[in-house]
Scaffold this motif. Sequence first.
Motif, PDB file in Angstrom:
ATOM      1  N   LEU A 110       0.757  -1.290  -0.028  1.00 12.85           N
ATOM      2  CA  LEU A 110       0.084   0.182  -0.051  1.00 12.85           C
ATOM      3  C   LEU A 110       0.805   1.195   0.108  1.00 12.85           C
ATOM      4  O   LEU A 110       0.319   2.211  -0.466  1.00 12.85           O
ATOM      5  CB  LEU A 110      -0.765   0.090   1.423  1.00 12.85           C
ATOM      6  CG  LEU A 110      -2.103  -1.194   1.202  1.00 12.85           C
ATOM      7  CD1 LEU A 110      -2.858  -0.846   2.489  1.00 12.85           C
ATOM      8  CD2 LEU A 110      -3.152  -0.905   0.102  1.00 12.85           C
ATOM      9  N   LYS A 111       2.042   1.127   0.279  1.00 10.13           N
ATOM     10  CA  LYS A 111       3.012   2.417   0.450  1.00 10.13           C
ATOM     11  C   LYS A 111       3.238   3.083  -0.967  1.00 10.13           C
ATOM     12  O   LYS A 111       3.559   4.094  -1.249  1.00 10.13           O
ATOM     13  CB  LYS A 111       4.276   2.076   0.939  1.00 10.13           C
ATOM     14  CG  LYS A 111       4.114   1.601   2.841  1.00 10.13           C
ATOM     15  CD  LYS A 111       5.717   1.233   3.278  1.00 10.13           C
ATOM     16  CE  LYS A 111       5.542   0.346   4.326  1.00 10.13           C
ATOM     17  NZ  LYS A 111       6.919  -0.017   4.770  1.00 10.13           N
ATOM     18  N   THR A 112       3.186   1.758  -1.931  1.00 16.87           N
ATOM     19  CA  THR A 112       3.788   2.131  -3.191  1.00 16.87           C
ATOM     20  C   THR A 112       2.663   2.469  -4.208  1.00 16.87           C
ATOM     21  O   THR A 112       2.927   2.871  -5.397  1.00 16.87           O
ATOM     22  CB  THR A 112       4.877   1.204  -3.484  1.00 16.87           C
ATOM     23  OG1 THR A 112       4.021  -0.249  -3.833  1.00 16.87           O
ATOM     24  CG2 THR A 112       5.887   0.930  -2.935  1.00 16.87           C
ATOM     25  N   LEU A 113       1.302   2.169  -3.784  1.00 21.38           N
ATOM     26  CA  LEU A 113       0.389   2.254  -4.727  1.00 21.38           C
ATOM     27  C   LEU A 113       0.039   3.522  -5.154  1.00 21.38           C
ATOM     28  O   LEU A 113       0.216   4.582  -4.206  1.00 21.38           O
ATOM     29  CB  LEU A 113      -1.022   1.613  -4.268  1.00 21.38           C
ATOM     30  CG  LEU A 113      -1.034   0.271  -4.133  1.00 21.38           C
ATOM     31  CD1 LEU A 113      -2.524  -0.315  -3.494  1.00 21.38           C
ATOM     32  CD2 LEU A 113      -0.798  -0.568  -5.516  1.00 21.38           C
ATOM     33  N   GLN A 114      -0.369   3.868  -6.300  1.00 21.40           N
ATOM     34  CA  GLN A 114      -0.691   5.372  -6.566  1.00 21.40           C
ATOM     35  C   GLN A 114      -2.208   5.358  -6.885  1.00 21.40           C
ATOM     36  O   GLN A 114      -2.603   4.819  -7.721  1.00 21.40           O
ATOM     37  CB  GLN A 114       0.069   5.891  -7.774  1.00 21.40           C
ATOM     38  CG  GLN A 114       1.557   5.898  -7.896  1.00 21.40           C
ATOM     39  CD  GLN A 114       2.099   6.308  -9.178  1.00 21.40           C
ATOM     40  OE1 GLN A 114       1.398   6.561 -10.087  1.00 21.40           O
ATOM     41  NE2 GLN A 114       3.515   6.738  -9.052  1.00 21.40           N
ATOM     42  N   PHE A 115      -3.028   6.214  -5.985  1.00 17.92           N
ATOM     43  CA  PHE A 115      -4.307   6.145  -5.909  1.00 17.92           C
ATOM     44  C   PHE A 115      -4.830   7.276  -6.986  1.00 17.92           C
ATOM     45  O   PHE A 115      -4.081   8.481  -6.965  1.00 17.92           O
ATOM     46  CB  PHE A 115      -4.913   6.384  -4.610  1.00 17.92           C
ATOM     47  CG  PHE A 115      -4.986   5.265  -3.603  1.00 17.92           C
ATOM     48  CD1 PHE A 115      -5.720   4.528  -3.823  1.00 17.92           C
ATOM     49  CD2 PHE A 115      -3.736   5.082  -2.878  1.00 17.92           C
ATOM     50  CE1 PHE A 115      -5.859   3.092  -3.026  1.00 17.92           C
ATOM     51  CE2 PHE A 115      -3.551   4.087  -2.012  1.00 17.92           C
ATOM     52  CZ  PHE A 115      -4.917   3.127  -2.078  1.00 17.92           C
ATOM     53  N   VAL A 116      -5.849   7.074  -7.629  1.00 16.08           N
ATOM     54  CA  VAL A 116      -6.486   7.969  -8.558  1.00 16.08           C
ATOM     55  C   VAL A 116      -7.396   8.943  -8.050  1.00 16.08           C
ATOM     56  O   VAL A 116      -8.315   8.429  -7.116  1.00 16.08           O
ATOM     57  CB  VAL A 116      -7.095   7.347  -9.905  1.00 16.08           C
ATOM     58  CG1 VAL A 116      -7.628   8.254 -10.781  1.00 16.08           C
ATOM     59  CG2 VAL A 116      -6.162   6.166 -10.630  1.00 16.08           C
ATOM     60  N   SER A 117      -7.099  10.319  -8.029  1.00 17.96           N
ATOM     61  CA  SER A 117      -8.044  10.979  -7.512  1.00 17.96           C
ATOM     62  C   SER A 117      -9.339  11.561  -8.176  1.00 17.96           C
ATOM     63  O   SER A 117      -9.278  11.201  -9.191  1.00 17.96           O
ATOM     64  CB  SER A 117      -7.412  12.319  -6.812  1.00 17.96           C
ATOM     65  OG  SER A 117      -6.556  12.814  -7.861  1.00 17.96           O
TER      66      SER A 117
END
Length: 117
Positions: A110-117
């Motif tokens: 989860l530290k490296t996931l890029q969440f789409v805003s």
Amino acid sequence: MNKVNITVKKEVKLDNRVNNTGRPVNKKSARQVRLAKQAHYNNVNTLFVTGNAFKIGNNEYTYKQLPSGKLGCIVDNVTGYVCNVSYIGRTKVQGFTFVLGKQVKVELNLKTLQFVS
């Protein structure tokens, strides 16, 4: 005996002094750094569990929780089902799927996931 009514006036501080602890916070101290990390991990975990979309490579995925409240599955926004989720931790998500009759384990950090805003 005669009763006496006393009215109490509360003094309201207009300059927000109630939130001042009286000493400055050292933002670079080990404790403040640790607390900031914990807050970030909690925020990222909440983003994942609530179903916000995240990117891996060029694909967007979301987490869907089962209606029973148990662990759910990860779904590709274009093609559909990707894998079941077996564990959600503070910074790690583990899942599995079956490909050609063999179980394939998936682990997301989860530290490296890029969440789409």
